[in-house]
Design a protein around this motif. Structure first.
Motif, mmCIF file in Angstrom:
data_model
loop_
_atom_site.group_PDB
_atom_site.id
_atom_site.type_symbol
_atom_site.label_atom_id
_atom_site.label_comp_id
_atom_site.label_asym_id
_atom_site.label_seq_id
_atom_site.Cartn_x
_atom_site.Cartn_y
_atom_site.Cartn_z
ATOM 1 N N ALA A 1 -8.852 5.476 -0.087
ATOM 2 C CA ALA A 1 -9.670 6.674 0.141
ATOM 3 C C ALA A 1 -9.193 7.460 1.360
ATOM 4 C CB ALA A 1 -11.138 6.282 0.329
ATOM 5 N N ALA B 1 0.687 4.147 -2.730
ATOM 6 C CA ALA B 1 -0.584 4.890 -2.728
ATOM 7 C C ALA B 1 -0.693 5.766 -1.481
ATOM 8 C CB ALA B 1 -1.760 3.905 -2.788
ATOM 9 N N ASP C 1 -8.714 11.217 0.690
ATOM 10 C CA ASP C 1 -8.636 11.655 -0.708
ATOM 11 C C ASP C 1 -9.624 12.793 -0.948
ATOM 12 O OD1 ASP C 1 -7.855 11.226 -3.539
ATOM 13 O OD2 ASP C 1 -9.994 10.808 -3.707
ATOM 14 N N ASP D 1 0.822 -1.222 0.000
ATOM 15 C CA ASP D 1 0.000 0.000 0.000
ATOM 16 C C ASP D 1 0.854 1.270 0.000
ATOM 17 O OD1 ASP D 1 -2.098 -1.778 0.387
ATOM 18 O OD2 ASP D 1 -2.159 -1.472 2.562
ATOM 19 N N ARG E 1 -9.800 1.479 -4.192
ATOM 20 C CA ARG E 1 -8.977 2.694 -4.232
ATOM 21 C C ARG E 1 -8.703 3.150 -2.803
ATOM 22 N NH1 ARG E 1 -10.242 7.751 -4.430
ATOM 23 N NH2 ARG E 1 -12.393 7.154 -4.037
ATOM 24 N N TRP F 1 -10.450 1.787 2.243
ATOM 25 C CA TRP F 1 -10.541 1.443 0.817
ATOM 26 C C TRP F 1 -11.979 1.517 0.338
ATOM 27 C CZ3 TRP F 1 -6.050 0.597 -1.852
ATOM 28 C CH2 TRP F 1 -4.902 0.455 -1.066
ATOM 29 N N GLN F 2 -12.151 2.110 -0.821
ATOM 30 C CA GLN F 2 -13.459 2.225 -1.448
ATOM 31 C C GLN F 2 -13.289 1.858 -2.916
ATOM 32 O OE1 GLN F 2 -15.049 6.147 -0.769
ATOM 33 N NE2 GLN F 2 -16.796 5.276 0.297
ATOM 34 N N ASP F 3 -13.998 0.847 -3.370
ATOM 35 C CA ASP F 3 -13.910 0.417 -4.773
ATOM 36 C C ASP F 3 -12.458 0.159 -5.189
ATOM 37 O OD1 ASP F 3 -16.627 0.784 -4.930
ATOM 38 O OD2 ASP F 3 -16.423 2.876 -5.577
ATOM 39 N N SER G 1 -13.197 12.211 -1.713
ATOM 40 C CA SER G 1 -13.993 11.431 -0.750
ATOM 41 C C SER G 1 -14.196 12.177 0.568
ATOM 42 C CB SER G 1 -13.299 10.103 -0.453
ATOM 43 O OG SER G 1 -13.075 9.386 -1.641
#
Ligand SMILES: CC(C)(COP(=O)(O)OP(=O)(O)OC[C@H]1O[C@@H](n2cnc3c(N)ncnc32)[C@H](O)[C@@H]1OP(=O)(O)O)[C@@H](O)C(=O)NCCC(=O)NCCS
Length: 151
Positions: A47, A15, A67, A12, A45, A41-43, A70
């Motif tokens: 977040a 990111a 992010d 991770d 990605r 994490w969302q979808d 978000s």
């Protein structure tokens, strides 16, 4: 959209560093402290994220970032509440943080402003405290309730 909050893994890191840079927060030291970071994490990605360093019974909350697309959806709150719950299980008495921009936000979680002279030595010796945050940053603290054990 479902949100998954889980401990950070080494894969991770790129990111996470990108999110910190985009949020204008220090990146130094995240790789070494990875086991103490949570990621949201969302979808698929990243977040959001937050970290908790533990030094001699004192916690240092750092790198709270969501992010930009978000923000305002409760991810920051979910991360901070989770990391504070984990602080109790690490037997941390107090959690400190430094912030340039989010002092008012952290009062929502029971943090209050503290004079630099009242900050304990284990927190003052952290890299975040000594180097990463400019002298103008606000220092805040929150007590952690002890969990009752064995019942
Ligand atoms: C601060 C941050 C983590 C909040 O994350 P978030 O997911 O947007 O927060 P939440 O959705 O849980 O909370 C949103 C609420 O907090 C408020 N809020 C967000 N950032 C704030 C700030 N810097 N100061 C005061 N209030 C703030 C919003 O206005 C919103 O208010 P509302 O509930 O009345 O509508 C995010 O804005 C961020 O990444 N900022 C840049 C990095 C940063 O400053 N981190 C903190 C220093 S370590």
């Amino acid at each position: 959209m479902s949100l998954e909050i889980r401990p950070a893994r080494s894969a991770d890191l790129p990111a996470m560093e990108a999110l910190l840079q985009a949020s204008h927060l220090p990146v130094d030291g995240v790789g070494e402290e990875l086991p103490h970071f949570l990621t949201a994490w969302q979808d698929g990605r990243l977040a959001g994220m937050v970290g908790l360093e533990v030094h001699d019974g004192f916690g240092l909350l750092r790198s709270a970032a969501v992010d930009i697309g978000s923000r305002g959806t409760g991810i920051g709150r979910a991360l901070v509440e989770r990391v504070l719950a984990e602080a109790a299980s690490y037997r941390v008495r107090e959690v400190y943080l430094l912030t340039n921009t989010a002092e008012r936000w952290f009062t929502r979680f029971g943090f209050r402003h503290v004079d630099r002279g009242d900050v304990p030595e284990p927190i003052r010796s952290t890299a975040e405290y000594r180097e990463l945050c400019p002298a103008s940053a606000a220092v805040m603290v929150r007590e952690i309730e002890r969990r009752r054990e064995g019942r």
